[in-house]
Design a protein around this motif. Sequence first.
Motif, PDB file in Angstrom:
ATOM      1  N   GLY A  18      39.304  44.127  35.340  1.00  0.00           N
ATOM      2  CA  GLY A  18      40.461  44.797  34.757  1.00  0.00           C
ATOM      3  C   GLY A  18      40.151  46.240  34.417  1.00  0.00           C
ATOM      4  N   THR A  28      43.924  46.002  38.256  1.00  0.00           N
ATOM      5  CA  THR A  28      42.686  45.386  38.724  1.00  0.00           C
ATOM      6  C   THR A  28      41.964  46.349  39.644  1.00  0.00           C
ATOM      7  N   SER A  42      47.333  42.532  36.896  1.00  0.00           N
ATOM      8  CA  SER A  42      46.173  42.125  36.098  1.00  0.00           C
ATOM      9  C   SER A  42      45.270  41.262  36.977  1.00  0.00           C
ATOM     10  N   PRO A  43      43.994  41.143  36.629  1.00  0.00           N
ATOM     11  CA  PRO A  43      43.090  40.303  37.431  1.00  0.00           C
ATOM     12  C   PRO A  43      43.568  38.860  37.587  1.00  0.00           C
TER      13      PRO A  43
END
Length: 181
Positions: A18, A28, A42-43
């Motif tokens: 992140g 990400t 986001s991851p």
Amino acid sequence: MNTVDHYIINQKTIMLTGEYDNYGNLFTKVIEGNHCILVKQSPLKLISDTMHYYGHNLKGAIEGAQSILGKIQMCPIMVSSEQDICLFPHKSPMHADCIWFSYKHVIQARTEEGYTLVELSNGHFLKIKIRLYSFNHKKQNAGDLRRILQDRSKSTVALYFKPRKEYRLSKDSVMAKLGSK
């Protein structure tokens, strides 16, 4: 650094983590070979979307991994057995700075000045704040998961059911039925 809206984790993906942009949005950062890509997700969203792409889901992957390895925290996940993509987190995935490593792209790790120095398949090194023992344990769990799932996908299970006597066919009974018509 190239910025994209979506990304599919693939065999060349080495790691992801992140990273916040200037406006506080969690993106990400993906390392693929010698390239760095910033993905506007986001991851965990990126991992989840990738798993859907490959026909799986994150919750199922976590539950499956825990059924194989035991109820461990921060368990590795098999993103795609077919593509041989197994990721493991270096700390809780709830932390934005959690690094997800691709098992097959981690060459080795060693201690250096209180940190763990991780050698990656692209020839780069990453220094992270984690005990070497902990890192190697997480990598070992990922290796175990990967190996077990590969073994299970290669094995064939043959089931034999003994037929009950009243349902047994013989050449004579089949011929007799065919001849009586």
